[in-house]
Design an enzyme around this catalytic site. Structure first.
Site, short mmCIF file in Angstrom:
data_model
loop_
_atom_site.label_atom_id
_atom_site.label_comp_id
_atom_site.label_asym_id
_atom_site.label_seq_id
_atom_site.Cartn_x
_atom_site.Cartn_y
_atom_site.Cartn_z
N CYS A 1 0.80 -1.23 0.00
CA CYS A 1 0.00 0.00 0.00
C CYS A 1 0.84 1.28 0.00
O CYS A 1 0.60 2.17 -0.81
CB CYS A 1 -0.95 0.00 1.20
SG CYS A 1 -0.14 -0.42 2.75
N HIS B 1 -3.39 6.24 4.64
CA HIS B 1 -1.99 6.44 4.98
C HIS B 1 -1.55 7.84 4.55
O HIS B 1 -2.04 8.38 3.56
CB HIS B 1 -1.09 5.45 4.22
CG HIS B 1 -1.18 4.04 4.70
ND1 HIS B 1 -1.85 3.65 5.84
CD2 HIS B 1 -0.63 2.90 4.19
CE1 HIS B 1 -1.72 2.34 5.99
NE2 HIS B 1 -0.99 1.86 5.00
#
Lengths: 334, 334
Positions: A130, A243
């Site tokens: 990710c 994130h």
């Protein structure tokens, strides 16, 4: 493959699997048959797909018979065991785990960066980590314009990186702390609510954790730049599903922030979010549920004449995992 | 000054003032008289000092008559107005605000770094910014061994940096979100619970916020290194009272992590916290209430032959503010 595809989602009930299901529907992926596969724990549940209720089946060796495409998000060990079986059964597997990412014959694909790599698969295509995906989408257009000499990145990683149960754990911990109780830890080694800690993946001999080495090695493979120079500090923070990354870039020549902004404004998968007057830049809550990587605070590094600073947020489950996998699938059926 | 001191705490009821009061007691600072000063809002309250209940007085122009030492932590505008009056009244002011830090005649002191600077005061000594103090304590011993060429730092700053009410706001926001409600924002411009955002201090023309420029300019002054090269990305995270910093250092020669660890292990104000087997490094919850800056993950930067990475956590209210101020006071009375 025909014009409509028999698709299986392996790990359908997880955070990423759930999102893949949603994306196949919302993006109108040409599905003729959809199989939802999971462990015995989830078998028997049902999930919605375009208004239809589908059963979750327990995965077995025969689950892939007749399947064209498997979107796998059930962890490395399950992928290692089942992906080759799915390939033997004639399916193409887009795997979200780290199991195959660094194998030379397995393409590692971010569609905005190296879509052509997807064509050369031998049955398995790997979906990158990710943090790597989010960074790659933002850095690639700059790297194309002027090669990046070195990256120093610090991450701010949400709980979802450890799955749906980890997101729930952070909430439970927050509830406990707010009630004056001790937070319990089950998924994470330490409390994450109102706290943070360096990413708890295994450390190598140089003191880098796995997550950090994924950023180094996967970026090199995706960019086809074996010497790409990058150092990372990965940190888990008490955020639920997006994130953030503070990225310092070094080039061989000065790279003006205005040019970087202009390039990023036109880059696929990127949305520049900068309101300098309002002091408003990408935030996890705003990146949540969004397809784009939000990039902002693009500024000249005052410590280095050829340095550039930028800040990004991206939905870890969406572009950081599920969306990227579905985009790879779309490349295959194009 | 005599052997026992008439001390005033300006901003006594705030997060930092409360901690100063506690530290004066626990560190047995030689106090002959203690005056607790605050705005009208807090006047009339009482606070404990060594078992005694002391009234909080509303600050006025006459508050400093007969006072030897003022520990001020009431914000920049109040300090700008009152510190000169306190000095005129004969007191020495240790000021926690940013009001005087960059004035050439005002020493800016981290006792572990430049204690000698405190001697040359003209009535006011400035306490540096929290993130700067924590970083300076960790970097100075390395910089003494081999000059630091460049710093790239990303911060993970707790709510306490915006005061006690900000800490409460984050908790209230978390309660709201956990109950499925919209979080309210009063102190911060955006919700901080389960979110994070670049530090919301004003931005300069180069796109750096005030907090980041404090790290640049204050470090230069404290280290007496006007050309010290540093870039920072400051970020607020939903942690209550300890700050964390991911610090990338560049030297002119290689600096081995083992040597850096050895130096830091003996450095004043630093505690090396590294358990590589257990993947255990400094965390905000462990730094909370501690005097030392916790430093760990000291590793060779794999992207640069002369690079070094480290990670630190420190109590923002304690060493990042109150303790440093009390340590400066201790220098004066030594």
């Amino acid at each position: 493959m025909s014009n409509s595809y028999k698709v299986a989602i392996l790990g359908a009930t997880g955070a990423v699997g759930t999102e893949i299901l949603e994306l196949l529907a919302s993006r109108n992926f040409p599905v003729s048959q959809l199989k939802l596969l999971a462990s015995g724990r989830s078998a028997g549940k049902t999930m919605e797909f375009k208004g239809e209720s589908l059963p979750v089946e327990m995965v077995s060796d025969r689950s892939f018979d007749g399947i064209d495409l498997v979107l796998a998000s059930a962890g490395g060990s399950i992928s290692k065991e089942l992906a080759p079986k799915a390939v033997s059964a004639g399916a193409v597997v887009i795997d979200n785990s780290s199991a195959f990412r660094m194998q030379p014959q397995v393409p590692l694909v971010v569609p905005e960066v190296n879509p052509e790599a997807a064509r050369n698969h031998q049955g398995i295509i790997a979906n990158p980590n990710c943090t790597t995906i989010l960074m790659a989408v933002a850095l690639w257009p700059l790297h194309q314009h002027q090669p990046i000499k070195r990256v120093v990145v610090s991450t701010y990683q949400s709980a979802s990186g450890a799955g749906a149960r980890a997101m729930e754990e952070v909430k439970q911990q927050a509830r406990a702390i707010l009630a004056g109780k001790e937070p319990e830890t089950h998924i994470f080694p330490y409390p994450l609510a109102f706290n943070l800690f360096p990413h708890n993946t295994p450390l190598n001999e140089q003191g880098y954790c796995e997550e950090e080495m994924k950023m180094v090695n996967e970026t090199r493979k995706i960019f086809n730049a074996p010497d790409f120079s990058l150092t990372a500090t990965c940190v888990r923070v008490p955020v639920l599903r997006a994130h953030s990354e503070a990225i310092n870039l070094e080039f061989n020549e000065p790279f003006s922030p205005s040019q970087a902004k202009s390039i990023l404004s036109q880059a696929p998968g990127v949305k520049v979010v900068e309101d300098w007057q309002a002091n408003y830049f990408p935030m996890p809550v705003d990146a949540t549920g969004k397809d784009e990587v939000l990039v902002g605070r693009i500024r000249q590094d005052i410590s280095h004449p050829c340095g550039l600073e930028l800040w990004l947020c991206g939905d870890q489950i969406r572009k950081g995992a599920a969306l990227n996998a579905v985009q790879i699938a779309e490349l295959l059926v194009k």
